[in-house]
Design a protein around this motif. Structure first.
Motif, PDB file in Angstrom:
ATOM      1  N   ILE A 130      13.319   3.498   6.493  1.00 48.68           N
ATOM      2  CA  ILE A 130      12.009   4.144   6.462  1.00 48.68           C
ATOM      3  C   ILE A 130      12.153   5.656   6.619  1.00 48.68           C
ATOM      4  O   ILE A 130      11.419   6.442   6.007  1.00 48.68           O
ATOM      5  CB  ILE A 130      11.083   3.560   7.557  1.00 48.68           C
ATOM      6  CG1 ILE A 130       9.667   4.132   7.429  1.00 48.68           C
ATOM      7  CG2 ILE A 130      11.643   3.815   8.940  1.00 48.68           C
ATOM      8  CD1 ILE A 130       8.895   3.631   6.264  1.00 48.68           C
ATOM      9  N   SER A 200       4.534   1.368   6.743  1.00 51.10           N
ATOM     10  CA  SER A 200       5.369   0.566   5.851  1.00 51.10           C
ATOM     11  C   SER A 200       6.047   1.486   4.833  1.00 51.10           C
ATOM     12  O   SER A 200       5.585   2.609   4.579  1.00 51.10           O
ATOM     13  CB  SER A 200       4.524  -0.466   5.109  1.00 51.10           C
ATOM     14  OG  SER A 200       3.628   0.177   4.214  1.00 51.10           O
ATOM     15  N   SER A 202       5.997   0.971   1.745  1.00 48.47           N
ATOM     16  CA  SER A 202       5.055   1.116   0.629  1.00 48.47           C
ATOM     17  C   SER A 202       4.068   2.249   0.886  1.00 48.47           C
ATOM     18  O   SER A 202       3.658   2.948  -0.054  1.00 48.47           O
ATOM     19  CB  SER A 202       4.310  -0.199   0.380  1.00 48.47           C
ATOM     20  OG  SER A 202       3.540  -0.575   1.506  1.00 48.47           O
ATOM     21  N   ASP A 203       3.667   2.463   2.154  1.00 48.06           N
ATOM     22  CA  ASP A 203       2.806   3.605   2.490  1.00 48.06           C
ATOM     23  C   ASP A 203       3.512   4.914   2.165  1.00 48.06           C
ATOM     24  O   ASP A 203       2.927   5.826   1.568  1.00 48.06           O
ATOM     25  CB  ASP A 203       2.450   3.592   3.984  1.00 48.06           C
ATOM     26  CG  ASP A 203       1.342   2.611   4.333  1.00 48.06           C
ATOM     27  OD1 ASP A 203       0.475   2.371   3.476  1.00 48.06           O
ATOM     28  OD2 ASP A 203       1.353   2.091   5.462  1.00 48.06           O
TER      29      ASP A 203
END
Length: 229
Positions: A130, A200, A202-203
């Motif tokens: 991340i 996330s 995806s965010d």
């Protein structure tokens, strides 16, 4: 003939003929320059990695007319993890592509050069995926500020790319509340505050995509991280 010396990073390479290589360098002291190395891939005297991507090298060269002629080079630092982990490799290559699109030849950008080095060093050591993607978002945010195309952030969740504002007028670029907070923290350089939101990947990827679309529109670029992932 005056010899010029500087540290630099290869941001693009093109092999041509049987042994030659054309390099685009982002150097600490001279900005973006182009150099051709004749016979590089047949030479046993030169360290090939010093003229490859994902390494910091010291370059010695001279200028003849409008061309830079390489005298010698030596690899100073390499990033082994970036070369062996696919996602890190893709992020690194994408950063190089962005820089090659933005940089103007012979324009010194020492702050941006330092940002690139620190980014690669972080990616090479980091073990949380991340944070790799957040690094790319952070890199884009700083580029937007460096290029002087910052947008306004008002009440609302809609990113109006054309008019450089996040407000409450509906359009196709709708953010979640978390994504908007993440953007604010990116530009405030508060990465730990983003981590505390537990976002996330995806965010983060959506924010990266929006920031790149914004840069494409206002700087007439064609960068697209989705081509790498």
């Amino acid at each position: 003939m005056k010899l010029l010396k500087t540290d630099g990073i290869v941001i693009k390479k093109v092999d041509h003929s049987e042994a030659d290589r054309a390099l685009t360098l982002f150097t600490k002291n001279f900005g973006k320059i182009n150099i051709n190395i004749n016979g590089l891939r047949k030479s046993k005297k030169k360290h090939l990695n010093g003229a490859d991507l994902l390494g910091i090298s010291n370059f010695i060269f001279y200028k003849k007319d409008e061309y830079y002629i390489l005298s010698s080079f030596e690899l100073n630092e390499t990033f082994f993890t970036l070369r062996t982990e696919l996602e890190k490799l893709n992020i690194s290559f994408h950063i190089l592509e962005i820089l090659n699109s933005i940089l103007v030849e012979n324009e010194t950008r020492t702050g941006l050069y330092k940002l690139l080095l620190n980014s690669f060093r972080f990616l090479d050591k980091n073990n949380k995926p991340i944070k790799d993607y957040l690094l790319l978002g952070y890199f884009l945010a700083l580029l937007i500020k460096e290029e002087g195309i910052m947008f306004n952030i008002k009440d609302g969740l809609y990113f109006d790319i054309e008019n450089s504002i996040i407000n409450n007028l509906p359009n196709s670029n709708k953010l979640t509340k978390t994504q908007k907070i993440m953007i604010v923290h990116l530009f405030d350089e508060k990465i730990n505050d983003i981590i505390s939101l537990n976002p996330s990947i995806s965010d983060v990827k959506k924010i990266i995509s929006l920031l790149e679309n914004y840069m494409n529109y206002h700087l007439n670029l064609k960068i697209n991280f989705k081509e790498f992932f």
